[in-house]
Design an enzyme around this catalytic site. Sequence first.
Site, PDB file in Angstrom:
ATOM      1  N   THR A 136       0.843  -1.207   0.000  1.00 48.35           N
ATOM      2  CA  THR A 136       0.000   0.000   0.000  1.00 48.35           C
ATOM      3  C   THR A 136       0.877   1.255   0.000  1.00 48.35           C
ATOM      4  OG1 THR A 136      -1.785  -1.091   1.180  1.00 48.35           O
ATOM      5  CG2 THR A 136      -1.594   1.269   1.529  1.00 48.35           C
ATOM      6  N   ILE A 170     -13.523  -5.062   1.538  1.00 51.51           N
ATOM      7  CA  ILE A 170     -13.114  -3.664   1.693  1.00 51.51           C
ATOM      8  C   ILE A 170     -12.225  -3.575   2.937  1.00 51.51           C
ATOM      9  CG2 ILE A 170     -13.922  -1.301   2.117  1.00 51.51           C
ATOM     10  CD1 ILE A 170     -16.526  -2.137   0.610  1.00 51.51           C
ATOM     11  N   GLY A 171     -11.068  -2.966   2.771  1.00 49.72           N
ATOM     12  CA  GLY A 171     -10.101  -2.913   3.869  1.00 49.72           C
ATOM     13  C   GLY A 171     -10.115  -1.562   4.578  1.00 49.72           C
ATOM     14  N   THR A 174      -0.551   1.639   6.754  1.00 49.39           N
ATOM     15  CA  THR A 174      -0.339   0.487   5.875  1.00 49.39           C
ATOM     16  C   THR A 174      -0.222  -0.756   6.759  1.00 49.39           C
ATOM     17  OG1 THR A 174       1.321  -0.600   4.476  1.00 49.39           O
ATOM     18  CG2 THR A 174       2.134   1.173   5.850  1.00 49.39           C
TER      19      THR A 174
HETATM   20  N1  GLY Z   1      -3.796  -2.080   4.311  1.00 49.19           N
HETATM   21  C1  GLY Z   1      -4.302  -2.468   3.067  1.00 49.19           C
HETATM   22  C2  GLY Z   1      -5.309  -3.522   3.140  1.00 49.19           C
HETATM   23  O1  GLY Z   1      -5.266  -4.366   4.005  1.00 49.19           O
HETATM   24  O2  GLY Z   1      -6.187  -3.526   2.332  1.00 49.19           O
END
Ligand code: GLY
Length: 362
Positions: A219, A248-249, A270
Site C-alpha cells: 500500500t 473492503i479494507g 499500511t
Molecule cells: N492495508 C491495506 C489492506 O489491508 O487492504
Amino acid sequence: MFSWTRQMTLRGIFKTIHWNVICLIVYQARTLSARCVGEKTESNLVSKMAPIIIVHGGAGDIPDSRVKGKLDGMKVAVTAGHEILMKGGSALDAVEAAVVAMEKDENFNAGYGSVLTLRGEVEMEASIMRGQDLNVGGVTLVKEFLHPISIAHKVLTDSPHSLLGGEGAKLFALEKGFKPIPPESLISENAKRALDRFLKHGEFGRTEIGPKDEGGVGTVGAVAIDCQGHIAAATSTGGMSGKAVGRIGDTPQIGSGTYADDHIGGVSTTGHGESILKYCLAHSIIKLMENGTDANTATTMAVNGMTSRLHNTAGAITLSKNGEVGVHFSSNRMSWAYIRDGQIFYGINPGEQFCEKYEPEK
Ligand code: GLY
C-alpha cells in the site's frame, strides 16, 4: 528532481559519498525526528510554515530483491509531491501527486501492480483528506482506472458523498472525465505469481504484502503540509493478495487508513487492513497527538498497541501540525521518505535513516 546522471559521474559519486558520510544516520526514528525537526519548528511558528511531505510504500516482509525498487520509487514520489509544495501548491495536490507516482509503479500495491482477488481481478481502494475543513473523499472496489487516488480527490471536491464504491465509483469517475482502461492492463506478472502462491500455500496475509515470496509490494500513502500550514493525507491500495471478491479494507475508511486535521496533524497507514480498521489506527495516532504526545511517540505507541492487541502488523507515517515527523512499523520493513530543508531522508529497515542532499530541478 534528483540528478541521477550526475551521480554516475566520478564527481557526483564523490559528492554523494561525501554527503552520505555527513548525513548517514542509523538510529531510532524518535531521536531522529526530534533532532531533525525541533529547531526548525520553533521558528516556523512565528514565520511561514516550511512545506514538508512524507511518503510510504507499504509495510511487510519486503524481500531484498524489492528494496532498491521501493527506495527509488519513494524518491520519485516524494519529489513529485515536494515540487508542487515548492511552487506554492496545496498539500492536497501534493499528496495526490505523490500517490499517483506510486500508483504507476509496479513496485507498489496500488494502481498498476495491485494484488489480486481470489477471482484474479484487481479491486483498488483509496482515500484522501483535507485537514483545513476535514473534508474527505474515498473510493473502493475500483477496477478500471489507473489512479483511484485522483477519483477519491474528485469525490472530495465534487461529490456530496464521502465514499463511493464499485459501480457508483465507476459512474462518478466516468462523469468526471476519467478515462477507463481494460482491468487486465492493471495486472502485473508479479501480482499473478503472488496469487498463484497464495492459492497453493493458503494463509491469508498478515500484512498486505504477505510472506516474503508472495509479491513484495505494498500500500502507498503520503502526508503533507503546505506553505499555508494546511495538512492533507492520502492512501491507495490493491488490498491483500487472495482477498475475497468485494472485500473492503482500511485504506478507504477515514480514521483507519487516512486522517488529517490542521489543528493536530496527518497520518497514512499500511499493513493488515482488518486490524487497522478495528483499531482505527490513523485516528488513534491523531488522538494521542491531540493529547500532547509527539508525532513519533504517538505513531510508535498506536502501531505497537494495535499489534499487541490484534497480533498483526502495520506501519504509519505522521506529520504533526508543526511539521514533526513520525515513522514506525511493526512489520519487518516499511519504505518511507521525506524532504526537508534541502535534504531527503529515507529508510526501509527498523531504526534506519539515510539522508542525501536534495537538489530540485532548476
Ligand atoms: N492495508 C491495506 C489492506 O489491508 O487492504
